[in-house]
Motif scaffolding. Structure first.
Motif, PDB file in Angstrom:
ATOM      1  N   GLU A 258      38.922  35.121  16.149  1.00 16.02           N
ATOM      2  CA  GLU A 258      37.639  34.495  16.453  1.00 16.02           C
ATOM      3  C   GLU A 258      37.437  33.283  15.553  1.00 16.02           C
ATOM      4  O   GLU A 258      37.570  33.384  14.331  1.00 16.02           O
ATOM      5  N   PHE A 259      37.111  32.164  16.156  1.00 21.02           N
ATOM      6  CA  PHE A 259      36.785  30.963  15.394  1.00 21.02           C
ATOM      7  C   PHE A 259      35.294  30.703  15.542  1.00 21.02           C
ATOM      8  O   PHE A 259      34.744  30.802  16.631  1.00 21.02           O
TER       9      PHE A 259
ATOM     10  N   GLY B 166      45.881  22.452  18.700  1.00 18.64           N
ATOM     11  CA  GLY B 166      47.132  23.002  18.181  1.00 18.64           C
ATOM     12  C   GLY B 166      46.970  24.275  17.384  1.00 18.64           C
ATOM     13  O   GLY B 166      47.633  24.461  16.377  1.00 18.64           O
ATOM     14  N   VAL B 167      46.077  25.134  17.822  1.00 12.35           N
ATOM     15  CA  VAL B 167      45.921  26.404  17.119  1.00 12.35           C
ATOM     16  C   VAL B 167      47.149  27.261  17.402  1.00 12.35           C
ATOM     17  O   VAL B 167      47.490  27.514  18.552  1.00 12.35           O
ATOM     18  N   SER B 168      47.807  27.652  16.354  1.00 12.39           N
ATOM     19  CA  SER B 168      48.985  28.483  16.569  1.00 12.39           C
ATOM     20  C   SER B 168      49.163  29.413  15.385  1.00 12.39           C
ATOM     21  O   SER B 168      48.561  29.236  14.333  1.00 12.39           O
ATOM     22  N   LEU B 169      49.987  30.379  15.592  1.00 12.49           N
ATOM     23  CA  LEU B 169      50.256  31.355  14.539  1.00 12.49           C
ATOM     24  C   LEU B 169      51.334  30.831  13.609  1.00 12.49           C
ATOM     25  O   LEU B 169      52.157  29.995  13.988  1.00 12.49           O
ATOM     26  N   ILE B 170      51.295  31.333  12.398  1.00  7.03           N
ATOM     27  CA  ILE B 170      52.391  31.057  11.472  1.00  7.03           C
ATOM     28  C   ILE B 170      53.180  32.344  11.367  1.00  7.03           C
ATOM     29  O   ILE B 170      52.625  33.383  10.990  1.00  7.03           O
ATOM     30  N   CYS B 171      54.419  32.272  11.722  1.00  8.16           N
ATOM     31  CA  CYS B 171      55.215  33.490  11.766  1.00  8.16           C
ATOM     32  C   CYS B 171      56.510  33.280  11.025  1.00  8.16           C
ATOM     33  O   CYS B 171      56.937  32.160  10.744  1.00  8.16           O
ATOM     34  N   GLU B 172      57.108  34.385  10.750  1.00 13.49           N
ATOM     35  CA  GLU B 172      58.389  34.350  10.089  1.00 13.49           C
ATOM     36  C   GLU B 172      59.253  35.375  10.770  1.00 13.49           C
ATOM     37  O   GLU B 172      58.835  36.527  10.951  1.00 13.49           O
ATOM     38  N   LEU B 173      60.421  34.960  11.154  1.00 11.76           N
ATOM     39  CA  LEU B 173      61.310  35.905  11.815  1.00 11.76           C
ATOM     40  C   LEU B 173      62.633  35.893  11.067  1.00 11.76           C
ATOM     41  O   LEU B 173      63.334  34.899  11.036  1.00 11.76           O
ATOM     42  N   SER B 174      62.916  37.001  10.436  1.00 10.15           N
ATOM     43  CA  SER B 174      64.220  37.095   9.786  1.00 10.15           C
ATOM     44  C   SER B 174      65.140  37.779  10.771  1.00 10.15           C
ATOM     45  O   SER B 174      65.004  38.971  11.047  1.00 10.15           O
ATOM     46  N   ALA B 175      66.005  37.012  11.304  1.00  8.93           N
ATOM     47  CA  ALA B 175      66.783  37.477  12.438  1.00  8.93           C
ATOM     48  C   ALA B 175      67.888  38.411  12.002  1.00  8.93           C
ATOM     49  O   ALA B 175      68.477  38.272  10.931  1.00  8.93           O
ATOM     50  N   GLY B 176      68.142  39.341  12.853  1.00  4.76           N
ATOM     51  CA  GLY B 176      69.312  40.174  12.716  1.00  4.76           C
ATOM     52  C   GLY B 176      69.331  41.122  11.543  1.00  4.76           C
ATOM     53  O   GLY B 176      70.338  41.742  11.248  1.00  4.76           O
ATOM     54  N   SER B 177      68.229  41.233  10.855  1.00  2.55           N
ATOM     55  CA  SER B 177      68.241  42.115   9.694  1.00  2.55           C
ATOM     56  C   SER B 177      67.777  43.498  10.093  1.00  2.55           C
ATOM     57  O   SER B 177      66.774  43.666  10.769  1.00  2.55           O
ATOM     58  N   ASP B 178      68.479  44.455   9.604  1.00  2.00           N
ATOM     59  CA  ASP B 178      68.087  45.823   9.904  1.00  2.00           C
ATOM     60  C   ASP B 178      67.139  46.363   8.855  1.00  2.00           C
ATOM     61  O   ASP B 178      66.314  47.226   9.118  1.00  2.00           O
ATOM     62  N   ASP B 179      67.300  45.869   7.641  1.00  7.57           N
ATOM     63  CA  ASP B 179      66.474  46.399   6.569  1.00  7.57           C
ATOM     64  C   ASP B 179      65.161  45.628   6.524  1.00  7.57           C
ATOM     65  O   ASP B 179      65.106  44.486   6.137  1.00  7.57           O
ATOM     66  N   ALA B 180      64.176  46.289   6.940  1.00  9.69           N
ATOM     67  CA  ALA B 180      62.891  45.607   7.100  1.00  9.69           C
ATOM     68  C   ALA B 180      62.284  45.196   5.773  1.00  9.69           C
ATOM     69  O   ALA B 180      61.715  44.119   5.644  1.00  9.69           O
TER      70      ALA B 180
ATOM     71  N   VAL C   6      40.089  33.101  20.391  1.00 11.36           N
ATOM     72  CA  VAL C   6      41.281  32.391  20.824  1.00 11.36           C
ATOM     73  C   VAL C   6      42.426  33.390  20.883  1.00 11.36           C
ATOM     74  O   VAL C   6      42.591  34.195  19.976  1.00 11.36           O
ATOM     75  N   GLN C   7      43.167  33.327  21.968  1.00 16.70           N
ATOM     76  CA  GLN C   7      44.324  34.196  22.037  1.00 16.70           C
ATOM     77  C   GLN C   7      45.588  33.391  21.761  1.00 16.70           C
ATOM     78  O   GLN C   7      45.841  32.387  22.411  1.00 16.70           O
ATOM     79  N   LEU C   8      46.307  33.850  20.787  1.00 16.26           N
ATOM     80  CA  LEU C   8      47.534  33.184  20.399  1.00 16.26           C
ATOM     81  C   LEU C   8      48.687  34.133  20.635  1.00 16.26           C
ATOM     82  O   LEU C   8      48.530  35.344  20.510  1.00 16.26           O
ATOM     83  N   THR C   9      49.805  33.556  20.967  1.00 15.32           N
ATOM     84  CA  THR C   9      50.945  34.436  21.198  1.00 15.32           C
ATOM     85  C   THR C   9      52.134  33.930  20.419  1.00 15.32           C
ATOM     86  O   THR C   9      52.264  32.747  20.130  1.00 15.32           O
TER      87      THR C   9
END
Lengths: 1281, 135
Positions: free
Chosen positions: A651-652, A664-678, A724-727
């Motif tokens: 909610e804004f 340009g409202v967007s999420l800031i994400c981080e994706l550590s690819a291929g890792s099994d150990d969370a 706002v819905q962000l994906t």
């Protein structure tokens, strides 16, 4: 404390000292200029003496010794009132210079530091200098004698032609200062003759010769020789240059005093000491003594005072000029003033004070206000130097100050000087608060000076005990505003910045906003945009300000930002506000949602719906060790699927009243690819700096390809709140962490918000994992390999429909992925409303497919009923949904009751590919329907009195809609034991064929129970597939087919409706269900016809008594009554409709009695039937009359006569037991003696239910016994011919 | 005659909990912030004076040019401050006393958290009516 050692004392000892006027020839100046110094400058450093030790005797006879002494040297051209404008210019220049030195980038001082440090550390050092300069702007005023030259130094160079004449010329020229010329002071002052010899010009012999000549002319004591520039071998280097203060005037390459060696300076020193101790001081002593005598003679003593007063009074009508009357040096007033000033300069303060007192009354009487003020000022200072009577000192200063102000703008400078001295006096006594007030009063029209004074006032507040911080801040701000007015922006910023430390954290919105906004604005002017933006950010969320101010703030802010040309990244941008508590994450693991609405439904609701169809959790707990290691990974994090979006609702809120645009409202994400150990791959964000680093890293690195983000642009109106819905859609396997949100304000400022840094309550669709895990875990997802996902929707679901509307809809299930899904199951939350149809229904025409077919398909019925029993619909085993081939399946929608209906549908499916991460998924669909009332249906059933198993049905239909018309099509009774038929033809009961809005309709039907055998096994059959009978109500001429209510889906809906409307757990075998089918009359609309069915279930046919009976026999009989009496046999068929054994007792009696008699009569034997009545002639006549009249007459005759004309023969009382649901027959017989019409209603049935369970269980539901009066049964007996 | 008057209630934590411009003078743009500055600075004086007297009404305690600050300190150390340019000591005293009563009524409201902002519109109307009556 010795007043002389205080700052003010030192200042006074510096400033109020004898002035020596220097008259020099150009050649003298030339010689001294070799050293880059004027002649006065050359001598000045040697004019103050710390240890002169001269004995002084003034008016009193007691001599005292002076230790400190100072002469002020001025060249004759400088002895005049300084030009005010020039002085102002100089001060302005000086202040600007001081401002430039300031460090604009350093952090503003903290208030605690300020409090801890001393006065000199806090205040800028140039304040002292500024004050001194201001004091000097009013020097050489004619009303003050201490600036009047005491002595004159005449200087002639040895190179001058005719030096003796030059000496005389020097004093005689008209160049003398106006003070001496216009009579303000005595022109006969002490003269000292000095011959300057430049050693570079040759040997001093010539000079010595001139000196002797001088001595003979002017007297030997008054003449001296000074040799300068003795240094022959280049410039002289000195450790401590006495001329250092003058260095700033020349360029650094030139050395000040370079030709003056140590002998020269010693010679100058001796000269000056000699001048002061041997000439100036003795001269002043002498003058004081002389003047004192004069004053004593004219003014002291009683007589003189009286005279003086009388004389002054006479002058009262003098002109009231601002300066008062003109006083020449010879006037006694001037002499007293001179006496006072000389005494002050020689530190005989008592003498000075007494003279000042004397003169001040005179000036006051003369209304010479300026002089009066000047004297008051000196009195104040004298009190101070005497260190007595502080109050009086202050009073004098205030008096002087006010008087100066009263005179007008001309004396403003004097007032300023007076005020500064006053301030110093107060400061010395630690009266900082009062000092600040005086500073405040010093503020004049000159804004620059006011600014400096206000700033000094603020520091006074800071230094006062206890410190008055708010006043400090306020005066700093006032000062800053004035600095700004004079374009001294740097000073303005400095003051404001200091005030920030005071105003930090206060809740006074206007103050805070003003301070930050101004600083920001000014930094913007200076071009220091980073700082400007930093301060501007503080004021952006100013919801308490009026709209115009908000607009101004935002506009200025954006201007500054645009000026910089770059996009700012701001971690905690307050525009718009992010409501973290509104954060809601929707993600799909094995649970997928067909629509956003479905995702908002409570998880528990879905869970209860899916209970039956989801297989139990795969990880069976073998032991606790296994459990720990195995399930940990998936339990701690949420799971999402690659290629499927994770949706975040946030909610804004716009705190302002003006619209703002964010893009340009967007999420800031981080994706550590291929890792099994969370755990290892997760960056723990400790603070905001880390967060910022993350942001910048993310921007630079190009690995954004591992996920895609949606961007939303929003325009927020004033005070608007938007969700706002962000994906974020991960593309590869790994661990996805959502860390924050970013947006761009007005396409120039980028704001960030870190989800982690704030308290956040995550309202997840996953309700069961709430507070168990930290927030970061809640926003952490394990991304697994992409899976097939079904998308499902029902085509054209109406939002609003009428109750009873039956529609066929199509459910479409699509699979976008390349892998197929199988084992589909489906469950609906309200099977009463939504029923899953048969594949065959899909292509057949609606509503034709519902029409009764010649032969019903039992398999279809059986299939549906089996699936109904468990509420789960299993798609056929071979159903496989693959990419590109959507599955279409018909569903039936029936609006059962009016209201808001939420339909939840869940579809379970399994992956065809076993190796994938999930075995199954569910698709959840949600639809909301609004059902409005249409037809209101009610039935009344009354048993036919004359016939067993026949009932009269009254149907009331009311059209409750406001505009629609319905056409009643068909009424069906459900169940094969019932048959329904019309009583009248359709057109008579229902001529218009349509039921308009609001119209009601009643019509009657006959219902017949076709149940023949009344055995107990029939009870089971009531639930068996329904076969009913239908009555078409449509227009007679059209042969519209009737609809089959006994087949799917009508039967299914009826089944649920029955279940819903059921009142008692056991079905009432006597109840009947009706289905009314109607159509919506659409005017010329060619869309698919709307079919409505209304179900009324469990309409009870049973009466109040469970016993019904029927008397069967002839209606009309011809009999030759003359031959014999007529014996007629009847049958009474008694039916027990209850489920208990009934004991029925039939009694006949020949007289119609009241109830009371009747009860008596129960025990009366048949033998009592005596006195037969013959009812003859009247009956024969009556026959011709219409039947109505007969009835009336008969009844009348019956009531009149107590004995009936017939007699019950045979048993008058019969008791039988009837099994439940069965009937029995008993014979009855009457004897008729004459022709007539007889009513055979004089019998009663007493029944009693013999319950197997006991009387208690029956009590509540129905009567256990009762008495029924016989029905009228008319028998006509006629004489046979 | 156009008068300037700014009334403000400051909680014991020096937070303004109620603000009203009650003067009849036309509003200048920066008047609001100037008034806040003056009143805020006057708190320094109140701090000293409040403990020197047992009277609640402290009379005029501070001035800025022709604007005077009058203060009334309640027992709970809530300060009612009025910035005004008219000299009407009796009127101001009555005004303060009546506003104090209103403030006590606000305090009696169990839903009002002492020290929080007073948002009651009824209070606002009444204060303004009192200002018209007394000032």
């Amino acid at each position: 404390m010795d007043p002389a050692n205080t700052p003010l004392g030192k200042m006074l000892l510096d400033e109020i000292t004898p002035v020596v006027m220097v008259l020099s020839t150009p050649l003298v100046e030339e010689a001294s200029l070799k050293n880059h110094l004027s002649f006065v400058q050359m001598l000045s450093p040697f004019c103050s003496f710390n240890n002169i030790d001269v004995p002084v005797r003034t008016a009193s006879d007691q001599p005292y010794r002076l230790q400190k002494f100072k002469l002020r040297l001025f060249s004759a051209s400088d002895i005049r009132q300084p030009n005010l404008e020039v002085a102002k210019e100089r001060l302005k220049h000086f202040i600007s210079q001081a401002g430039d030195k300031d460090d604009m980038f350093s952090d503003p001082p903290q208030i605690s530091n300020l409090l801890a440090s001393s006065e000199s550390e806090i205040q800028p050092s140039w304040f002292q200098f500024f004050n001194k300069e201001l004091v000097r702007t009013v020097s050489f005023s004619e009303h003050e004698a201490f600036d009047h030259p005491v002595a004159c130094l005449l200087v002639v160079s040895s190179k001058d032609e005719q030096p003796i004449n030059r000496f005389i010329d020097l004093f005689n020229t008209d160049k003398l200062p106006s003070l001496l010329n216009d009579g303000a002071m005595d022109p006969k002052i002490l003269k000292h003759y000095l011959l300057v010899h430049d050693n570079q010009d040759g040997s001093p012999e010539k000079a010595a010769k001139i000196l002797t000549e001088m001595k003979s002319t002017f007297g030997s004591n008054e003449c001296q020789l000074l040799c300068i520039n003795s240094s022959h071998d280049g410039p002289v280097e000195r450790q401590d240059n006495p001329w250092a203060p003058y260095e700033s005037d020349v360029s650094p390459s030139q050395c000040v005093g370079c030709f003056l060696n140590i002998d020269d300076s010693n010679e100058i020193k001796d000269l000056m000491q000699d001048l002061s101790s041997k000439h100036v001081i003795p001269y002043m002593e002498q003058k004081i003594r002389f003047l004192n005598q004069q004053v004593s003679a004219t003014r002291k003593g009683f007589r003189n005072q009286i005279k003086n007063l009388w004389w002054r009074k006479g002058k009262e009508d003098a002109v009231d000029s601002p300066d008062g009357p003109m006083y020449t040096f010879s006037s006694i007033e001037s002499q007293i003033r001179v006496l006072g000033d000389y005494a002050f300069m020689l530190r005989d303060y008592e003498l000075a004070l007494s003279n000042y007192r004397l003169i001040s009354t005179d000036y006051k009487l003369d209304k010479a206000w300026k002089r009066y003020a000047g004297v008051q000022e000196m009195m104040g200072l004298t009190f101070f130097m005497l260190d007595q009577s502080r109050k009086e000192a202050e009073y004098c200063m205030e008096n002087a100050f006010n008087t100066y102000l009263k005179i007008g703008s001309l004396s403003q400078q004097n007032a300023t000087r007076c005020g500064l001295w006053w301030v110093e006096m107060l400061k010395t006594r630690d009266q900082y608060k009062e000092a600040a007030v005086v500073y405040f009063r010093l503020c004049s029209e000159e804004p620059l000076h006011s600014a400096v004074f206000l700033e000094q006032a603020s520091y006074c507040y800071l230094l006062s005990k206890p410190p008055m911080l708010r006043k400090f801040g306020f005066h700093l701000v006032l000062s800053g505003d004035r600095y700004k007015k004079c374009d001294q922006i740097k000073h303005a910023i400095r003051t404001y910045r200091t005030s920030v430390s005071v105003f930090e954290g206060i809740m006074w919105g206007h103050i805070k906003d003003n301070v930050h906004f101004r600083i920001g604005q000014w930094y913007g002017i200076l071009g220091m945009d980073d700082l400007a933006v930093k301060h501007m950010l503080e004021v952006l969320a100013c919801s308490h300000q009026p709209k115009t101010t908000q607009e101004l703030f935002l506009r200025d802010f954006l201007q500054i930002v645009q000026k910089t040309g770059k996009t700012f990244e701001v971690l905690k941008l307050q525009l718009p506000q992010v409501n973290i508590s509104s954060l809601k994450v929707v993600f799909e693991d094995h649970r997928t949602y067909a629509s956003p609405a479905a995702a908002t439904v409570r998880e528990s609701l879905w869970q209860s719906l899916e209970e039956d169809i989801i297989p139990p959790l795969s990880n069976i707990r073998t032991n606790w060790l296994d459990l720990q290691s195995n399930s940990k990974k998936y339990k701690e994090s949420n799971v999402c699927v690659a290629g499927e979006a994770v949706k975040v609702d946030i909610e804004f809120k716009n705190p302002l009243q003006i619209p703002i645009s964010i893009s340009g409202v967007s999420l800031i994400c981080e994706l550590s690819a291929g890792s099994d150990d969370a755990s290892s791959s997760t960056v723990e964000l400790q603070n905001d700096d880390d967060f910022k680093n993350l942001i910048t890293n993310r921007d630079m690195s190009s690995d954004n390809v591992s996920f895609t983000l949606s961007e939303v642009d929003v325009l927020l109106g004033g005070a608007e709140t938007t969700v706002v819905q962000l994906t974020v859609t991960p593309k590869v396997e790994g661990v996805l962490q959502i860390t924050g949100v970013r947006w761009k304000l007005s396409s120039s400022v980028v704001g960030f918000h870190n989800f982690e840094s704030n308290h956040m309550k995550k309202k997840n669709a996953k309700g069961r994992r709430k507070s168990k895990y930290s927030r970061s875990d809640n926003l952490k997802f394990i991304v697994i390999m992409s899976l097939p996902k079904l998308e499902g929707f029902i085509h054209s679901v109406p939002e609003k429909l009428y109750a009873g509307d039956l529609q066929r809809l199509v459910l479409e299930l699509r699979n976008q992925s390349e892998f197929a899904v199988k084992n589909l199951k489906m469950k609906v939350s309200h099977p009463r409303f939504l029923n899953i149809g048969n594949q065959k229904n899909l292509n057949s025409e609606f509503p034709a497919c519902l029409e009764r077919k010649t032969s019903s398909d039992p398999s279809c019925v059986g299939d549906s009923s089996s699936s109904l029993s468990q509420n789960v619909f299993l798609f056929p085993e071979d159903t496989l949904i693959q990419e590109g081939t959507p599955l279409l399946w018909p569903v039936w929608l029936w609006a059962a009751i009016p209201g808001d209906i939420n339909l939840y549908i869940t579809v379970y499916y399994e992956m065809a590919d076993i190796s994938s991460g999930m075995r199954f998924r569910t698709l959840r669909m949600h639809y909301n329907l609004q059902v409005v009332p249409s037809l209101d249906l009610s039935f009344q059933i009354s048993p036919s009195p004359s016939r067993l198993h026949e009932f009269l049905v009254r149907m009331d239909v009311v059209n409750k809609t406001s505009s629609e018309s319905f056409q009643v099509h068909q009424l069906s009774s459900v169940g094969h034991q019932w048959e329904i038929s019309l009583l009248q033809p359709v057109h008579t009961i229902f001529p218009s064929q349509s039921l308009m809005a609001g119209q009601s309709l009643s019509c009657f039907f006959m219902l017949k129970s076709s149940r023949k055998s009344l055995t107990s096994k029939d009870k089971i059959s009531t639930l068996s597939p329904v076969l009913g009978s239908d009555v078409g109500l449509g227009p007679e001429d059209s042969n519209q087919p009737l609809f089959d209510v006994s087949s799917s889906p009508l039967a299914d809906f009826h089944h649920y409706e029955r279940l819903h409307q059921e009142m008692s757990p056991q079905g009432d075998p006597n109840a009947v269900d009706f289905v009314l089918i109607s159509r919506l009359l659409t005017s010329g609309d060619s869309e698919t016809p709307h079919l409505f069915s209304h179900h009324a279930c469990h309409c009870s046919t049973s009466n109040a008594s469970p016993i019904s009976w029927q008397v069967d026999g002839p209606q009309t009989l011809y009999h030759d009554l003359s031959a014999s009496l007529c014996e007629i046999n009847f049958r009474m068929i008694i039916y027990n409709s209850s489920d208990a054994v009934a004991s029925v007792h039939v009694k006949t009696f020949d007289s119609v009695n009241t109830g009371g008699h009747l009860s008596e009569g129960t025990s009366s034997p048949s033998g009592n039937q005596s006195g037969w009545h013959w009812h003859d002639a009247s009956v024969e006549k009556d026959i011709k009359v219409t039947s109505d009249v007969i009835g009336a007459r008969v009844r009348k005759s019956l009531s009149l006569e107590s004995v009936t004309p017939f007699v019950w023969s045979g048993t008058s009382s019969t008791s039988i037991q009837i099994q439940p649901m069965s009937k029995t027959e008993i014979p009855l017989q009457i004897c008729v003696f004459s022709a007539g019409i007889y009513d055979l209603s004089n019998y009663v049935l007493q029944w009693n239910l013999l319950s197997s369970e006991g009387p208690e269980s029956l009590e509540g539901t129905r009567q256990s016994s009762g008495t029924c009066q016989g029905y009228p049964y008319y028998l006509s007996v006629l004489q046979s011919s | 005659m156009a008068t300037t008057a700014c009334f403000i209630i400051v909680s014991r934590n020096d937070i303004p909990i109620y603000e009203a411009e009650v003067g009849s003078a036309t509003k200048r743009e920066d008047a609001a912030q100037l008034h806040q500055f003056i009143l805020h600075a006057a708190l320094d004086i109140v701090q000293d004076l409040a403990w020197t007297t047992s009277a609640m009404f402290l009379k005029a305690i501070d001035r800025f040019n022709d604007l005077v600050v009058s203060v009334y300190v309640t027992a709970g150390h809530t300060r009612l401050m009025l910035l005004h340019d008219s000299r009407n000591d009796d009127g101001i005293k009555s005004f303060f006393q009546e506003v104090h009563e209103l403030y006590i009524k606000i305090l009696l409201n169990p839903l009002y958290l002492p020290g929080s902002r007073i948002t009651s519109s009824q209070f606002d109307t009444k204060v303004r009516a009192l200002a018209r009556k007394y000032l």
